[in-house]
Design a protein around this motif. Structure first.
Motif, mmCIF file in Angstrom:
data_model
loop_
_atom_site.group_PDB
_atom_site.id
_atom_site.type_symbol
_atom_site.label_atom_id
_atom_site.label_comp_id
_atom_site.label_asym_id
_atom_site.label_seq_id
_atom_site.Cartn_x
_atom_site.Cartn_y
_atom_site.Cartn_z
ATOM 1 N N LYS A 55 -13.291 -11.422 -9.113
ATOM 2 C CA LYS A 55 -13.120 -10.037 -8.669
ATOM 3 C C LYS A 55 -14.074 -9.711 -7.524
ATOM 4 C CE LYS A 55 -12.244 -6.759 -11.565
ATOM 5 N NZ LYS A 55 -12.346 -5.762 -12.630
ATOM 6 N N LEU A 56 -13.627 -8.795 -6.689
ATOM 7 C CA LEU A 56 -14.516 -8.252 -5.658
ATOM 8 C C LEU A 56 -15.593 -7.408 -6.330
ATOM 9 C CD1 LEU A 56 -11.869 -7.004 -3.064
ATOM 10 C CD2 LEU A 56 -13.254 -9.079 -2.927
ATOM 11 N N ALA A 57 -16.662 -7.161 -5.609
ATOM 12 C CA ALA A 57 -17.719 -6.269 -6.110
ATOM 13 C C ALA A 57 -17.142 -4.857 -6.257
ATOM 14 C CB ALA A 57 -18.901 -6.258 -5.143
ATOM 15 N N VAL A 70 0.851 -1.191 0.000
ATOM 16 C CA VAL A 70 0.000 0.000 0.000
ATOM 17 C C VAL A 70 0.885 1.239 0.000
ATOM 18 C CG1 VAL A 70 -1.688 1.313 1.350
ATOM 19 C CG2 VAL A 70 -1.872 -1.158 1.217
ATOM 20 N N ASN A 71 0.508 2.201 -0.815
ATOM 21 C CA ASN A 71 1.162 3.506 -0.843
ATOM 22 C C ASN A 71 0.115 4.508 -0.365
ATOM 23 O OD1 ASN A 71 2.592 5.803 -1.343
ATOM 24 N ND2 ASN A 71 3.095 5.303 -3.455
ATOM 25 N N PRO A 72 0.080 4.808 0.959
ATOM 26 C CA PRO A 72 -0.971 5.661 1.504
ATOM 27 C C PRO A 72 -1.117 6.973 0.739
ATOM 28 C CG PRO A 72 0.321 4.732 3.275
ATOM 29 C CD PRO A 72 1.032 4.402 1.990
ATOM 30 N N GLY A 73 -2.370 7.275 0.402
ATOM 31 C CA GLY A 73 -2.673 8.497 -0.329
ATOM 32 C C GLY A 73 -2.582 8.340 -1.837
ATOM 33 N N LYS A 74 -2.064 7.209 -2.299
ATOM 34 C CA LYS A 74 -1.858 7.006 -3.736
ATOM 35 C C LYS A 74 -2.354 5.622 -4.169
ATOM 36 C CE LYS A 74 2.107 10.059 -3.790
ATOM 37 N NZ LYS A 74 3.533 10.199 -4.100
ATOM 38 N N PRO A 75 -3.672 5.464 -4.310
ATOM 39 C CA PRO A 75 -4.190 4.144 -4.671
ATOM 40 C C PRO A 75 -3.690 3.652 -6.031
ATOM 41 C CG PRO A 75 -5.961 5.778 -4.603
ATOM 42 C CD PRO A 75 -4.733 6.436 -4.083
ATOM 43 N N ALA A 124 -4.169 -5.163 -7.430
ATOM 44 C CA ALA A 124 -4.520 -6.579 -7.353
ATOM 45 C C ALA A 124 -6.026 -6.791 -7.232
ATOM 46 C CB ALA A 124 -3.795 -7.233 -6.179
ATOM 47 N N VAL A 125 -6.715 -5.996 -6.419
ATOM 48 C CA VAL A 125 -8.164 -6.189 -6.288
ATOM 49 C C VAL A 125 -8.912 -5.692 -7.522
ATOM 50 C CG1 VAL A 125 -8.148 -6.206 -3.765
ATOM 51 C CG2 VAL A 125 -8.609 -4.066 -4.974
ATOM 52 N N ARG A 126 -8.265 -4.841 -8.306
ATOM 53 C CA ARG A 126 -8.848 -4.407 -9.585
ATOM 54 C C ARG A 126 -8.520 -5.392 -10.705
ATOM 55 N NH1 ARG A 126 -7.183 2.009 -9.504
ATOM 56 N NH2 ARG A 126 -8.815 2.677 -8.059
ATOM 57 N N HIS A 127 -7.694 -6.374 -10.401
ATOM 58 C CA HIS A 127 -7.194 -7.358 -11.371
ATOM 59 C C HIS A 127 -6.412 -6.665 -12.478
ATOM 60 C CE1 HIS A 127 -9.657 -11.157 -10.254
ATOM 61 N NE2 HIS A 127 -9.375 -10.444 -9.177
ATOM 62 N N GLU A 128 -5.587 -5.698 -12.085
ATOM 63 C CA GLU A 128 -4.700 -4.984 -13.005
ATOM 64 C C GLU A 128 -3.269 -5.349 -12.639
ATOM 65 O OE1 GLU A 128 -5.496 -0.873 -12.163
ATOM 66 O OE2 GLU A 128 -7.445 -0.913 -13.134
ATOM 67 N N VAL A 132 -14.213 -2.752 -3.969
ATOM 68 C CA VAL A 132 -12.990 -2.156 -4.521
ATOM 69 C C VAL A 132 -12.977 -0.659 -4.233
ATOM 70 C CG1 VAL A 132 -11.691 -1.694 -6.642
ATOM 71 C CG2 VAL A 132 -12.742 -3.936 -6.290
ATOM 72 N N ALA A 133 -14.133 -0.001 -4.357
ATOM 73 C CA ALA A 133 -14.223 1.435 -4.101
ATOM 74 C C ALA A 133 -13.909 1.759 -2.643
ATOM 75 C CB ALA A 133 -15.612 1.961 -4.477
ATOM 76 N N VAL A 134 -14.377 0.929 -1.709
ATOM 77 C CA VAL A 134 -14.104 1.152 -0.287
ATOM 78 C C VAL A 134 -12.614 1.017 -0.019
ATOM 79 C CG1 VAL A 134 -14.419 0.173 2.035
ATOM 80 C CG2 VAL A 134 -16.394 0.516 0.551
ATOM 81 N N LEU A 135 -11.988 -0.020 -0.543
ATOM 82 C CA LEU A 135 -10.554 -0.217 -0.337
ATOM 83 C C LEU A 135 -9.753 0.913 -0.975
ATOM 84 C CD1 LEU A 135 -8.306 -2.069 0.733
ATOM 85 C CD2 LEU A 135 -8.273 -3.113 -1.527
ATOM 86 N N THR A 136 -10.138 1.322 -2.169
ATOM 87 C CA THR A 136 -9.451 2.416 -2.866
ATOM 88 C C THR A 136 -9.554 3.710 -2.065
ATOM 89 O OG1 THR A 136 -9.878 1.368 -5.000
ATOM 90 C CG2 THR A 136 -9.348 3.721 -5.028
ATOM 91 N N LYS A 137 -10.741 3.994 -1.524
ATOM 92 C CA LYS A 137 -10.921 5.209 -0.715
ATOM 93 C C LYS A 137 -10.080 5.139 0.550
ATOM 94 C CE LYS A 137 -14.441 8.113 1.496
ATOM 95 N NZ LYS A 137 -13.464 8.738 2.309
#
Length: 76
Positions: free
Chosen positions: A39-41, A12-17, A25-29, A45-50
């Motif tokens: 894939k997650l719903a 994780v790079n805090p502040g830089k999703p 990885a959760v975006r499958h990219e 993914v939006a919650v983790l990204t935020k």
């Protein structure tokens, strides 16, 4: 462990999703897919990204400076 990372660096790079391998990885990219094969719903993914965008705070972290700490009491 997320910030210390392993052989390939921090997860994780805090502040830089966009720069965080965990978000990729959760975006499958990229090279890793989490969870594998499914894939997650989009909402998950939006919650983790935020969370990463907001600094990836952990429960025992201190609140960021400049932000008001939560005041004790009940919401009625």
């Amino acid at each position: 462990a997320l910030l210390a990372g392993g052989d390939s660096g921090p997860a994780v790079n805090p502040g830089k999703p966009a720069d965080s391998p965990l978000v990729k990885a959760v975006r499958h990219e990229g090279g890793f897919e989490m969870p594998p094969g499914k894939k997650l719903a989009d909402e998950q993914v939006a919650v983790l990204t935020k969370w990463v965008k907001d600094g990836a705070a952990w429960p025992n972290d201190k609140p960021p400076e400049g932000k008001a700490a939560r005041k004790p009491g009940r919401i009625t």
